[in-house]
Design a protein around this motif. Sequence first.
Motif, PDB file in Angstrom:
ATOM      1  N   LYS A 269       0.844  -1.201   0.000  1.00 55.24           N
ATOM      2  CA  LYS A 269       0.000   0.000   0.000  1.00 55.24           C
ATOM      3  C   LYS A 269       0.878   1.249   0.000  1.00 55.24           C
ATOM      4  O   LYS A 269       0.613   2.205  -0.727  1.00 55.24           O
ATOM      5  CB  LYS A 269      -0.889   0.033   1.247  1.00 55.24           C
ATOM      6  CG  LYS A 269      -2.088  -0.857   1.206  1.00 55.24           C
ATOM      7  CD  LYS A 269      -2.886  -0.711   2.491  1.00 55.24           C
ATOM      8  CE  LYS A 269      -3.946  -1.777   2.599  1.00 55.24           C
ATOM      9  NZ  LYS A 269      -4.619  -1.776   3.904  1.00 55.24           N
ATOM     10  N   ASN A 270       1.931   1.236   0.816  1.00 58.11           N
ATOM     11  CA  ASN A 270       2.800   2.401   0.931  1.00 58.11           C
ATOM     12  C   ASN A 270       3.605   2.617  -0.350  1.00 58.11           C
ATOM     13  O   ASN A 270       3.791   3.753  -0.787  1.00 58.11           O
ATOM     14  CB  ASN A 270       3.706   2.259   2.152  1.00 58.11           C
ATOM     15  CG  ASN A 270       4.361   3.560   2.527  1.00 58.11           C
ATOM     16  OD1 ASN A 270       5.551   3.749   2.255  1.00 58.11           O
ATOM     17  ND2 ASN A 270       3.609   4.471   3.132  1.00 58.11           N
TER      18      ASN A 270
ATOM     19  N   ALA B 123       1.251   4.072  -2.917  1.00 58.90           N
ATOM     20  CA  ALA B 123       0.968   5.476  -2.588  1.00 58.90           C
ATOM     21  C   ALA B 123       2.129   6.389  -3.003  1.00 58.90           C
ATOM     22  O   ALA B 123       1.909   7.457  -3.564  1.00 58.90           O
ATOM     23  CB  ALA B 123       0.692   5.621  -1.094  1.00 58.90           C
ATOM     24  N   HIS B 124       3.363   5.955  -2.755  1.00 57.38           N
ATOM     25  CA  HIS B 124       4.531   6.779  -3.086  1.00 57.38           C
ATOM     26  C   HIS B 124       4.808   6.824  -4.588  1.00 57.38           C
ATOM     27  O   HIS B 124       5.254   7.849  -5.104  1.00 57.38           O
ATOM     28  CB  HIS B 124       5.773   6.301  -2.329  1.00 57.38           C
ATOM     29  CG  HIS B 124       5.842   6.816  -0.931  1.00 57.38           C
ATOM     30  ND1 HIS B 124       6.436   8.012  -0.600  1.00 57.38           N
ATOM     31  CD2 HIS B 124       5.367   6.313   0.229  1.00 57.38           C
ATOM     32  CE1 HIS B 124       6.330   8.214   0.698  1.00 57.38           C
ATOM     33  NE2 HIS B 124       5.681   7.197   1.225  1.00 57.38           N
TER      34      HIS B 124
ATOM     35  N   LYS C 203       2.468   6.239  -6.892  1.00 63.88           N
ATOM     36  CA  LYS C 203       1.233   6.668  -7.555  1.00 63.88           C
ATOM     37  C   LYS C 203       0.882   5.775  -8.751  1.00 63.88           C
ATOM     38  O   LYS C 203       0.358   6.242  -9.761  1.00 63.88           O
ATOM     39  CB  LYS C 203       1.304   8.141  -7.958  1.00 63.88           C
ATOM     40  CG  LYS C 203       1.412   9.075  -6.762  1.00 63.88           C
ATOM     41  CD  LYS C 203       1.531  10.513  -7.176  1.00 63.88           C
ATOM     42  CE  LYS C 203       1.587  11.494  -6.045  1.00 63.88           C
ATOM     43  NZ  LYS C 203       2.323  11.183  -4.864  1.00 63.88           N
TER      44      LYS C 203
ATOM     45  N   GLN D  92       0.012   1.250  -9.612  1.00 61.93           N
ATOM     46  CA  GLN D  92      -0.001  -0.176  -9.251  1.00 61.93           C
ATOM     47  C   GLN D  92       0.650  -1.003 -10.355  1.00 61.93           C
ATOM     48  O   GLN D  92       0.667  -2.226 -10.306  1.00 61.93           O
ATOM     49  CB  GLN D  92      -1.442  -0.662  -9.070  1.00 61.93           C
ATOM     50  CG  GLN D  92      -2.198  -0.003  -7.962  1.00 61.93           C
ATOM     51  CD  GLN D  92      -3.623  -0.544  -7.841  1.00 61.93           C
ATOM     52  OE1 GLN D  92      -3.971  -1.601  -8.352  1.00 61.93           O
ATOM     53  NE2 GLN D  92      -4.452   0.186  -7.129  1.00 61.93           N
TER      54      GLN D  92
END
Length: 190
Positions: free
Chosen positions: A116-117, A120-121, A123, A125
Amino acid sequence: MYVIVGLGNPTLKYAKTRHNVGFDAVDLLGKMNHIAVNKRKFKGLTGQGKICGEQVVLVKPQTFMNLSGECVREVMDFYKVKPESGLVVLYDDIYIQPGELRIRQKGSAGGHNGMKNIIAHLKTQDFVRIRIGVGEKPEGMDLADYVLQRFPKAERAEVDDALLRSAKAVEEILSNNVEAAMNKYNQRKS
């Protein structure tokens, strides 16, 4: 150039736990290819070399699992590597039996906080991931307690085999492509 990241938690307290199979896989890949993963850089331990003729940076974030994206983002920015064409992340998955692998070209975090992190970093998948099965937690047991325990002796041989296959899967990705690795290593145990 490829950035190969293994997820885990730093310090000896977490060594050889279920949550650290990503670290174990990167260590084995480094050993097989004579790349020491011991330089402190980018909030992680790194090592550079060649695997299957490709330049690689092996990375073990030292930020603790839930902040792995900080390290990965710094490495990706420094080497100017695009996630969709040059990132492979290896990590534990409780939804897969011990000894099994699942390789995917992209996808969600699937509840894994380290992933997840990273998502998020970065931006996105859209990067290759190799999930290493560590087995489902027993009913009633706390998830954190489960993933932070070491494997019972009965499962250790299966996990060691999966670590070897995950390292070979990375080599397959680098020498051929992700599809070839998926076809060869995404097989369920019978």
